[in-house]
Structure formats: structure tokens, C-alpha cells
Design an enzyme around this catalytic site. Structure first.
Site, short mmCIF file in Angstrom:
data_model
loop_
_atom_site.label_atom_id
_atom_site.label_comp_id
_atom_site.label_asym_id
_atom_site.label_seq_id
_atom_site.Cartn_x
_atom_site.Cartn_y
_atom_site.Cartn_z
N ASP A 142 0.87 -1.69 -0.07
CA ASP A 142 -0.17 -0.06 -0.07
C ASP A 142 0.95 1.16 -0.19
OD1 ASP A 142 -2.53 0.71 0.03
OD2 ASP A 142 -1.98 2.35 2.17
N ASP A 195 -12.11 7.19 -44.89
CA ASP A 195 -11.99 6.08 -45.09
C ASP A 195 -11.92 5.63 -46.39
OD1 ASP A 195 -10.45 3.77 -44.84
OD2 ASP A 195 -10.57 4.39 -42.14
N ARG A 224 -2.27 6.17 -35.83
CA ARG A 224 -1.60 5.11 -36.76
C ARG A 224 -2.70 4.94 -37.79
NH1 ARG A 224 -4.30 0.49 -33.75
NH2 ARG A 224 -2.24 -0.01 -32.85
C1 LIG Z 1 3.15 8.15 -5.55
C2 LIG Z 1 2.65 7.73 -7.41
C3 LIG Z 1 1.79 6.69 -6.83
N1 LIG Z 1 1.68 5.70 -8.21
C4 LIG Z 1 0.80 4.87 -7.55
C5 LIG Z 1 1.46 3.01 -6.98
C6 LIG Z 1 0.03 2.54 -6.48
O1 LIG Z 1 -0.70 1.92 -7.28
C7 LIG Z 1 -1.12 3.47 -6.53
C8 LIG Z 1 -1.47 3.99 -4.57
O2 LIG Z 1 -2.74 2.91 -4.64
P1 LIG Z 1 -2.96 1.50 -3.97
O3 LIG Z 1 -2.93 1.44 -2.57
O4 LIG Z 1 -1.34 1.94 -2.97
O5 LIG Z 1 -2.65 0.10 -4.09
P2 LIG Z 1 -3.31 0.05 -5.93
O6 LIG Z 1 -4.86 0.63 -5.31
O7 LIG Z 1 -3.29 0.78 -7.40
O8 LIG Z 1 -3.55 -1.42 -6.39
P3 LIG Z 1 -3.91 -2.42 -4.86
O9 LIG Z 1 -4.55 -1.88 -4.36
O10 LIG Z 1 -4.26 -3.47 -6.00
O11 LIG Z 1 -2.39 -2.44 -4.36
O12 LIG Z 1 -0.36 4.48 -6.45
C9 LIG Z 1 2.35 5.38 -9.13
O13 LIG Z 1 2.24 4.88 -10.03
N2 LIG Z 1 3.03 6.12 -9.27
C10 LIG Z 1 3.23 7.46 -7.95
O14 LIG Z 1 4.30 8.65 -8.23
#
Ligand SMILES: Cc1cn([C@H]2C[C@H](O)[C@@H](COP(=O)(O)OP(=O)(O)OP(=O)(O)O)O2)c(=O)[nH]c1=O
Length: 620
Positions: free
Chosen positions: A88, A482, A525
Site C-alpha cells: 500500500d 476512409d 496509427r
Molecule cells: C506516488 C505514486 C503512486 N503511484 C501508484 C502506486 C499504487 O499503484 C497507487 C497507490 O495505491 P495503492 O492503494 O497502494 O495501490 P492500488 O490501488 O494501485 O493497487 P492495490 O490496492 O490493488 O494493490 O499509486 C504511482 O504509480 N506513481 C507515483 O508516483
């Protein structure tokens, strides 16, 4: 390549990632971990105030996500996983915990809070070891967290909203993705970058090392810190030697319902075994074997689509393999194996009652769903697969392979190959429609196109992109240009809706006939299908039709300058096998556009492998 040898320890284990995050999946598979993905259904609603620290909250949420998956799989599945990984990610600023924004306003509030300041990104990770005794699930949890600090530049209102409209913030903690467009907001990062993206890989590997390589008695006398991942020369036997060689030592840091200690005698035997095999075994070629199996997995997916397995299972109670087999005139034993593979790939759920579709299958693989890729799957199964079987010839000859598949010369790529019969044409259009629908909204949102009142989507096929442009810009009139046969069939793809009045179809050949006049031309594309000569021909026609200030919106897969990104490179190989063209880099498109009088190129990367480019026609 598995750089972290301890990941090899998990090769023969059933490892499950309890996460829907594509970033986590990518990070772990890049590290060579083999795992299944079962997104957690745990609702992230723990009371934040009851945690002393933000990372305590993140670790507990990660643990609950993993435990929910472990117990669901244990109940539903005959085989309990060996390990479930949950994670998380949260962002904290000024004592506040930010998760994923619920809407654009929420994203705005979050990003404004982060503007010009430093914040922390915490990812809590839980590694849940599972075992089953007397049908009871036993779990041992090991958890940790990682913190990275990120500093944002001052964000102007305009930049903020442009970023929010890109759609990127919505599924990301704190409302930004550092790995994509959001990277532009970031001034500095202190700590593990991947931790921000959603998974602290380095700390995870160290944690595994602690679990699987407990310190030897002599190490305990001189405290050793596992502050680095063992180098490759510490590779150990990757199989389950001595019926327990790859069990982790029981030194979990988090809550456990079982506690045990690594037996010194057993440890010594395992050590001796490891040292004996260390010198003789090269690293297990996991990634290589996965690559080798890739085509079999693809074909299993395509075959299940061809047999309409996902249609038979949509909105139905779970069904047995024999039931599906009888509906599609297949053998029960063959169908069972196919369905099992689909379940292992995360496309079906398997329970004692039978098989049912996962959400992914309902959304994308059933033929009647709104965002169905069924047509695209059939195009891959019936056409592209055959072309790829001649890849060796394509490489030797440097050209597409339609002549081999069709057994005759192909002069006109579309008329002689893709549109050679009404059925092949319809299948091609269905394939393009599915892919276009999936990406059209992002394309329409990539830039502010509100200054244009008319657009012409050259080679716009079924009008899927035209529809999204019309939806996003209610005063825009869009002409889809097209071939006559395409325009004739396009009527079958037109849903009712208020946009219909903004969309018109015009029949013609974009290499031969005059283009309809418009303030914005769209080539989505199209250019990648053609040789440089034909691209010049088409661009000069577009340029001739444009007044100064007119726009040209291109959508293509950009090759990165270093030619390293696998997704775009495989697309370019795909173009070799299928078309007369290739994918090009941003620099190449910029040169092409400038040669034809289009300047001020802006580029936005979209989800998947596509990029959108907007350029403006200068006065000749
Ligand atoms: C800060 C930040 C977060 N994130 C993403 C990571 C996590 O996927 C999300 C945070 O939410 P999470 O609740 O940690 O994860 P999720 O809902 O995507 O997946 P799941 O609960 O099923 O494990 O934010 C990025 O991709 N890039 C970033 O810079």
C-alpha cells in the site's frame, strides 16, 4: 535475469501478488519473480487516526490486502498459495495522509498541497507465508515499509489542470505518477524511486534475504547488517533441496500466528548443500523460459477467445469444463486444460463449482462488452499469428509476409490483404474499433483542441476516435475520411448519441483523392503503416490542405531514442511483418513534420505504447 538470488528461492512456490497495480506487477516481473496476480478486495478504510504513524497505517493496509487474498484463495481454491504479497502506497504532507483522489477536484486539492513542497511517500509491504493444515489456513506475516521524500516544483494552475485532465492522477496515491507525466512536477527525490512508483524492490529483496538466509551462528557473534543484496556469486541451489531448502527462516517482524525457529542442525545441512551446489549451478534462466513460453500463453488466450469461452462464462454461474466443452464442440479434457491455463493467467477464476470470468475477461474478452478487444484477439489469432510464423523470412527479406500467408503477391496492403474479403475487412475493422475505443478518450484529452471547429480524421475507420473528439469538444465537426468500403461498413459501428450530429463520413483514398478541408487533421496509427516515401506523400497532401495555424494530431508508438523499450520495439517488428512501415522516434517525426511545415511539436505519452503529438502548420 534474476539478480537477487533469493528470488530464485521462490521459483517453485506459488507466489501471489495481491494487487491490481500494473506498476507493482511490472516491478516484480522485471525482477524475475514468477507470480500470479489476484487483486485484493480489501476496502482501504482503516481508521487513520488509530495509527501512531502513517507507515503503520500503510503496513496494516498492505497486510489486510494480502490476508484477504490468502483467505479467499484458501476458501475457493484447492491449492493454497505459498506466499501472498500485499502493498500500500500513501503520500503524506503536513501530517495528512493522501491516497488516490476520488475525482478531479480531489486531485486538484492534493496536487495543490504538494506544490512547491517536500512530501513523503510510504509504501507498506506485507509478505504473508501461507500453509494449510487440517483445511485451516495458517499465516505468518512479515512486514516492512520504505520512505522516499519527493520535492515538487511550484505548480501553476494551468499546469495543474492540464496534468489533471491527462487522467494520470486518478489511480495514484497523492494524485501523481512520478514514472510518467508526473515526473515533470518533481524537483528532487531522496530515497528509492521504485518505492514511489508503488513497490520498494530493494527493501523487498533485503527482506527476503533476511527470511531465507538467516545469519549463520558465526555471523551472530559478529553482527552483520543485510544492507546490500547478495551479489550473483552467492547464488544458491534454487530447488527445494532437503525438502525445505527454500523455506524461509521464521524471523518475521510482524504479527504471526505461528512462531518457529530455524533449527541449527538442519541449517548446517542446508548450508553444506548450498555450498556444494553453488559452484556448479548457473542461475536458473527463469526469464528466458518465460519468454519461450510467451507464445504458448498468447495462443491459449487467443484460442479461448476464438472459442468464445469468455462469452459463455459472462454473467453466468460458474461452469464446469465439460459444460463449456459441449457448447463449443470441444473435448472436455482439452477444454479443462485450456481453462486451467486461463485461470493461471488471471483471466478466469476457478472454484469447486467451476470456472467463471474475472473482471478483466468480462471487460475486455467477452465479445459484447463495451470495451471488448475480442475483435482484436481474433485479428491476432487469424491474421497476425500467421504472419509472425514467417518472422524469419520477414527478417531475411526485410518486408511483410502477406504474400506467404496468402500465397499471392500483395500490391495494395489494404485492398489485397486486410480488405480482401468482406469478412476479413469486418474483422480488421472490429479489431481497430476495439483498440481505438480503448485509447480514444486519452487521445482526445491529450491536448487542448478547443481552438479548432473542424477536424478530419484521415483513415479514421469506424469513427471511434471521431466520437471521443466530438464528445470532448461539442462545437467540433469531425469528418472521418476512409476508403469507400470502410465507410459503407462503418454504419454498423455507430452507437446512438448526441455526438452523431457532429460526425460525418467521407469516402476516398488518402493517397489519391483530395482531403476534406479542416482546421485540424488527425492521423491516428496511419503513418506507421507506410514507407518514408508514402509518409512524405501523405504529409505533403495534408500540408497542402492546411491553412497556417491548422493543427496536425498524430498518434503513434514512439521509439525511444536509445531503442530500449520492449513495447515499442515489438510494435516495430510487428510493423515489419504486417505492413510497409515502421515505428519511428520523436526525432524522426519531428524532422518529417518540419519538412512539411508543421512546427511547435508537443508530445504526450498515453497509457500502453501510444504517444500523441500535436504540431501547428506554419505559414508557407
Ligand atoms: C506516488 C505514486 C503512486 N503511484 C501508484 C502506486 C499504487 O499503484 C497507487 C497507490 O495505491 P495503492 O492503494 O497502494 O495501490 P492500488 O490501488 O494501485 O493497487 P492495490 O490496492 O490493488 O494493490 O499509486 C504511482 O504509480 N506513481 C507515483 O508516483
Amino acid at each position: 535475469m534474476v539478480l537477487c538470488p533469493v528470488i530464485g528461492k521462490l521459483l517453485h512456490k506459488r507466489v501471489v501478488l495481491a494487487s491490481a497495480s500494473p506498476r507493482r506487477q511490472e516491478i516484480l516481473s522485471n525482477a524475475g519473480l514468477r507470480f500470479e496476480v489476484v487483486p485484493s478486495k480489501f476496502k482501504e478504510k482503516l481508521d487513520k487516526a488509530s495509527f501512531a504513524t502513517p507507515y503503520g497505517y500503510a503496513m496494516e493496509t498492505a497486510k489486510q490486502k494480502a490476508l484477504e487474498v490468502a483467505s479467499r484463495m484458501h476458501q475457493k481454491d484447492l491449492r493454497t498459495p505459498d506466499m501472498v504479497i500485499g502493498a500500500d502506497t500513501i503520500v503524506t504532507v503536513g501530517g495528512l495522509i493522501l491516497e488516490k483522489p476520488v475525482d478531479k477536484q480531489d486531485a486538484y486539492r492534493m496536487l495543490s498541497r504538494l506544490s512547491g513542497k517536500e512530501h513523503s511517500v510510504f509504501t507498506g509491504v506485507a509478505i504473508v507465508h501461507c500453509s494449510s493444515k487440517d483445511r485451516q489456513l495458517h499465516t505468518r506475516v512479515s512486514e516492512f515499509y520504505e520512505e522516499t521524500t519527493v520535492k515538487f516544483s511550484e505548480l501553476s494552475e494551468e499546469l495543474l489542470w492540464e496534468y489533471i485532465h491527462s487522467g494520470e492522477p486518478m489511480d495514484k496515491a497523492g494524485g501523481y505518477g512520478i514514472q510518467a507525466l508526473g515526473g515533470m512536477l518533481v524537483e528532487s527525490v531522496h530515497g528509492d524511486f521504485l518505492n514511489v512508483v508503488g513497490f520498494p524492490l530493494n527493501h523487498f529483496c533485503k527482506q527476503l534475504v533476511e527470511l531465507y538466509y538467516p545469519p549463520r551462528p558465526e555471523d551472530l557473534r559478529q553482527p552483520v547488517q543485510h544492507d546490500s543484496i547478495p551479489a550473483v556469486d552467492t547464488f544458491e541451489d534454487l530447488s527445494d533441496v532437503d525438502g525445505g531448502g527454500s523455506e524461509p527462516a521464521q524471523r518475521e517482524t510482524g504479527s504471526c500466528d505461528e512462531k518457529a525457529e530455524a533449527g541449527a542442525a538442519g541449517q548446517a545441512t542446508a548450508e553444506a548443500e548450498c555450498h556444494r551446489t553453488r559452484a556448479t549451478l548457473p542461475p536458473f534462466p527463469t526469464r528466458l523460459l518465460e519468454l519461450l513460453d510467451g507464445f504458448k500463453l498468447s495462443k491459449a488466450l487467443l484460442t479461448a477467445c476464438k472459442l468464445k469461452v469468455f462469452d459463455w462464462l459472462k454473467d453466468e454461474a460458474p461452469q464446469k469444463a465439460a459444460d463449456i466443452a459441449s457448447k463449443v464442440d470441444a473435448s472436455a479434457c482439452g477444454m479443462e486444460r485450456l481453462l486451467d491455463v486461463c485461470a493461471a493467467m488471471g483471466l478466469l477464476e476457478k472454484t469447486e463449482q467451476g470456472y467463471s470470468n474475472t473482471e478483466t475477461a468480462n471487460l475486455y474478452l467477452a465479445s459484447d462488452s463495451e470495451y471488448s478487444l475480442h475483435g482484436f484477439m481474433l485479428q491476432n489469432n487469424d491474421i497476425i499469428w500467421n504472419l509472425f510464423t514467417h518472422l524469419e523470412f520477414a527478417i531475411r527479406e526485410g518486408r511483410n509476409q502477406h504474400h506467404r500467408v496468402l500465397g499471392k503477391k500483395v500490391d495494395d496492403l489494404f485492398q489485397d490483404a486486410y480488405y480482401r474479403s468482406p469478412e476479413t475487412q469486418l474483422r480488421f475493422m472490429q479489431a481497430m474499433h476495439g483498440v481505438a475505443k480503448l485509447t480514444a478518450r486519452q487521445v482526445a484529452n491529450a491536448f487542448d483542441l478547443s481552438r479548432f471547429s473542424s477536424a478530419c480524421d484521415v483513415g479514421g475507420c469506424t469513427g471511434a476516435l471521431a466520437r471521443e473528439l466530438a464528445r470532448e469538444y461539442p462545437r467540433l465537426q469531425v469528418t472521418v475520411f476512409d476508403l469507400p468500403d470502410v465507410v459503407e461498413l462503418a454504419v454498423h459501428f455507430q452507437p446512438a448519441g448526441p455526438q452523431a450530429a457532429q460526425i460525418h463520413f467521407a469516402a476516398g483514398d488518402f493517397f489519391r483523392d483530395p482531403l476534406p478541408s479542416a482546421e485540424l487533421y488527425v492521423l491516428c496509427r496511419i503513418l506507421h503503416d507506410w514507407s518514408d516515401d508514402k509518409v512524405h506523400k501523405l504529409l505533403s497532401k495534408v500540408a497542402e490542405s492546411c491553412k497556417p495555424g491548422a493543427g496536425l494530431l498524430l498518434v503513434e508508438t514512439l521509439l525511444d531514442e536509445k531503442r530500449e523499450a520492449q513495447g515499442s520495439l515489438i510494435q516495430s517488428l510487428n510493423m515489419l511483418v504486417q505492413t510497409e512501415g515502421r515505428e519511428r522516434s520523436r526525432g524522426e517525426y519531428q524532422c518529417l513534420l518540419e519538412l512539411h511545415g508543421f512546427h511547435q511539436l508537443q508530445v504526450v505519452h498515453l497509457d500502453g505504447v501510444l504517444d500523441a503529438m500535436l504540431a501547428t502548420r506554419a505559414a508557407p
